[in-house]
Scaffold this motif. Structure first.
Motif, mmCIF file in Angstrom:
data_model
loop_
_atom_site.group_PDB
_atom_site.id
_atom_site.type_symbol
_atom_site.label_atom_id
_atom_site.label_comp_id
_atom_site.label_asym_id
_atom_site.label_seq_id
_atom_site.Cartn_x
_atom_site.Cartn_y
_atom_site.Cartn_z
ATOM 1 N N GLN A 1 -27.432 56.931 75.118
ATOM 2 C CA GLN A 1 -25.991 56.793 75.309
ATOM 3 C C GLN A 1 -25.629 56.752 76.787
ATOM 4 O O GLN A 1 -24.861 55.899 77.244
ATOM 5 C CB GLN A 1 -25.247 57.954 74.642
ATOM 6 C CG GLN A 1 -25.037 57.822 73.157
ATOM 7 C CD GLN A 1 -24.190 58.976 72.634
ATOM 8 O OE1 GLN A 1 -24.428 60.142 72.967
ATOM 9 N NE2 GLN A 1 -23.212 58.653 71.821
ATOM 10 N N ALA A 2 -26.177 57.697 77.538
ATOM 11 C CA ALA A 2 -25.871 57.784 78.966
ATOM 12 C C ALA A 2 -26.407 56.574 79.713
ATOM 13 O O ALA A 2 -25.733 56.035 80.614
ATOM 14 C CB ALA A 2 -26.456 59.071 79.538
ATOM 15 N N ALA B 1 -26.828 63.235 80.239
ATOM 16 C CA ALA B 1 -25.901 62.400 81.006
ATOM 17 C C ALA B 1 -26.148 62.546 82.502
ATOM 18 O O ALA B 1 -26.118 61.559 83.253
ATOM 19 C CB ALA B 1 -24.465 62.776 80.659
ATOM 20 N N ARG B 2 -26.413 63.774 82.941
ATOM 21 C CA ARG B 2 -26.676 63.987 84.369
ATOM 22 C C ARG B 2 -27.974 63.309 84.806
ATOM 23 O O ARG B 2 -28.092 62.868 85.951
ATOM 24 C CB ARG B 2 -26.717 65.488 84.670
ATOM 25 C CG ARG B 2 -25.353 66.176 84.566
ATOM 26 C CD ARG B 2 -25.387 67.569 85.162
ATOM 27 N NE ARG B 2 -26.244 68.479 84.416
ATOM 28 C CZ ARG B 2 -25.834 69.229 83.391
ATOM 29 N NH1 ARG B 2 -24.579 69.179 82.994
ATOM 30 N NH2 ARG B 2 -26.674 70.044 82.775
ATOM 31 N N LEU C 1 -24.265 53.342 79.242
ATOM 32 C CA LEU C 1 -23.030 53.267 80.020
ATOM 33 C C LEU C 1 -23.258 52.597 81.371
ATOM 34 O O LEU C 1 -22.374 51.915 81.895
ATOM 35 C CB LEU C 1 -22.454 54.671 80.222
ATOM 36 C CG LEU C 1 -21.924 55.371 78.977
ATOM 37 C CD1 LEU C 1 -21.484 56.795 79.321
ATOM 38 C CD2 LEU C 1 -20.773 54.584 78.359
ATOM 39 N N ASP D 1 -25.110 67.052 77.927
ATOM 40 C CA ASP D 1 -24.623 67.034 79.306
ATOM 41 C C ASP D 1 -25.771 66.840 80.287
ATOM 42 O O ASP D 1 -25.649 66.105 81.275
ATOM 43 C CB ASP D 1 -23.880 68.339 79.623
ATOM 44 C CG ASP D 1 -22.579 68.467 78.845
ATOM 45 O OD1 ASP D 1 -21.984 67.420 78.507
ATOM 46 O OD2 ASP D 1 -22.164 69.610 78.572
ATOM 47 N N TYR E 1 -28.986 60.926 72.933
ATOM 48 C CA TYR E 1 -28.156 61.355 74.047
ATOM 49 C C TYR E 1 -28.503 60.612 75.341
ATOM 50 O O TYR E 1 -27.612 60.159 76.073
ATOM 51 C CB TYR E 1 -28.317 62.868 74.280
ATOM 52 C CG TYR E 1 -27.897 63.741 73.134
ATOM 53 C CD1 TYR E 1 -26.874 63.362 72.264
ATOM 54 C CD2 TYR E 1 -28.525 64.969 72.910
ATOM 55 C CE1 TYR E 1 -26.494 64.173 71.212
ATOM 56 C CE2 TYR E 1 -28.146 65.792 71.857
ATOM 57 C CZ TYR E 1 -27.136 65.387 71.009
ATOM 58 O OH TYR E 1 -26.764 66.194 69.973
ATOM 59 N N ALA F 1 -29.179 60.405 83.683
ATOM 60 C CA ALA F 1 -28.872 58.993 83.917
ATOM 61 C C ALA F 1 -28.064 58.814 85.200
ATOM 62 O O ALA F 1 -28.301 57.876 85.974
ATOM 63 C CB ALA F 1 -28.103 58.418 82.723
ATOM 64 N N THR F 2 -27.138 59.723 85.443
ATOM 65 C CA THR F 2 -26.331 59.645 86.662
ATOM 66 C C THR F 2 -27.203 59.840 87.899
ATOM 67 O O THR F 2 -27.060 59.117 88.893
ATOM 68 C CB THR F 2 -25.221 60.710 86.634
ATOM 69 O OG1 THR F 2 -24.353 60.451 85.529
ATOM 70 C CG2 THR F 2 -24.415 60.688 87.919
#
Length: 266
Positions: free
Chosen positions: A123-124, A71-72, A127, A68, A120, A74-75
């Motif tokens: 992956q992010a 992912a944050r 996207l 998680d 991980y 990359a965001t």
């Protein structure tokens, strides 16, 4: 045929994991010098951030072993810069440990940092990159240990071998929009060289490298710029060796240490 400037990353956005110190900081500074916007991450904020030409990297506190949090990361970079073009999975490492007695918890942590975390974050990043007209580039910083393990590195060597396999698998799946490549890094002279290679900072160790020296962090950074740039637009799933030729075989070192007997006529 227009190839583009291989060191102009103006308007591009880059993430460098573990980019607040050591090799990662030099990689981040190289992209900043080339015009890119850069975000680095680590567990804690450093006293100073990588900078070049009056421009400074952004920092985000991230445990890349947490899916998680990855992912944050990359965001956050995408929201800050409006895009994401390059990911350098640099975070990694491990102290030496005896494979016969090392704890399962230690093994899990080493594999998580050196193999699962790059997966991980990649992956992010994918996207985001796959939706951009220009796609993107993922560069995984590996180690000679993936090819030639040394005593005390069982978990680390296994994880780094897995990272090389992961690189090749992702290169197959994510092309043509996202290229995924690997750098096999050798012995690198960083601020922690004394702790890694002895009180001489690696001078003696350099004798086993065909090039006669340890890598400078800039050697790896320049390789990252090339892999992420237009001159490498058809390079995908590659393992780029930045290790000075590897290590001279022990038998050859032994020969050099034993002076030949003087020649005498019968």
């Amino acid at each position: 045929m227009e190839l583009g400037n291989p060191i102009d990353f103006t308007g591009r956005a880059v993430i460098v994991t573990g980019g607040s110190k050591g090799l990662g900081a030099v990689i981040a500074e190289a992209f900043l010098a080339a015009g890119a916007e850069v975000m680095v991450c680590g567990r804690t904020a450093p006293a100073t951030l990588p900078s070049s030409g009056g421009r400074q990297a952004a920092f985000r506190s991230t445990d890349v072993r947490d899916p998680d949090a990855a992912a944050r990361l990359a965001t956050a970079a995408t929201e800050r810069f409006g895009r994401l073009d390059v990911l350098v999975n640099n975070a990694g490492g491990s102290p030496d440990a005896d494979a016969a007695t090392v704890s399962p918890r230690f093994v899990e942590k080493v594999v998580a940092l050196n193999l699962l975390a790059p997966f991980y974050v990649a992956q992010a990043a994918n996207l985001v990159m796959r939706e951009q007209p220009e796609g993107g580039s993922v560069i995984n910083i590996g180690s000679v240990s993936a090819h030639d393990p040394q005593p005390g590195t069982a978990a680390y060597s296994a994880a780094k071998a897995g990272l090389l396999g992961l690189t090749r698998a992702l290169a197959l799946e994510w092309a043509p929009m996202v290229r995924v490549n690997h750098i096999t890094a050798g012995l690198i002279r960083t601020a922690s060289a004394t702790g890694l290679y002895g009180e001489d900072g690696g001078t003696a160790v350099a004798g086993v490298v065909p090039m006669g020296r340890l890598a400078a962090p800039a050697d790896v950074a320049r390789a990252c710029l090339w892999l992420a740039g237009p001159h490498a637009s058809y390079v995908n799933g590659a393992d780029l060796a930045v290790h000075g030729g590897g290590e001279i075989p022990a038998r050859d070192l032994a020969r050099r240490s034993i002076a030949p007997p003087p020649f005498s006529s019968p």
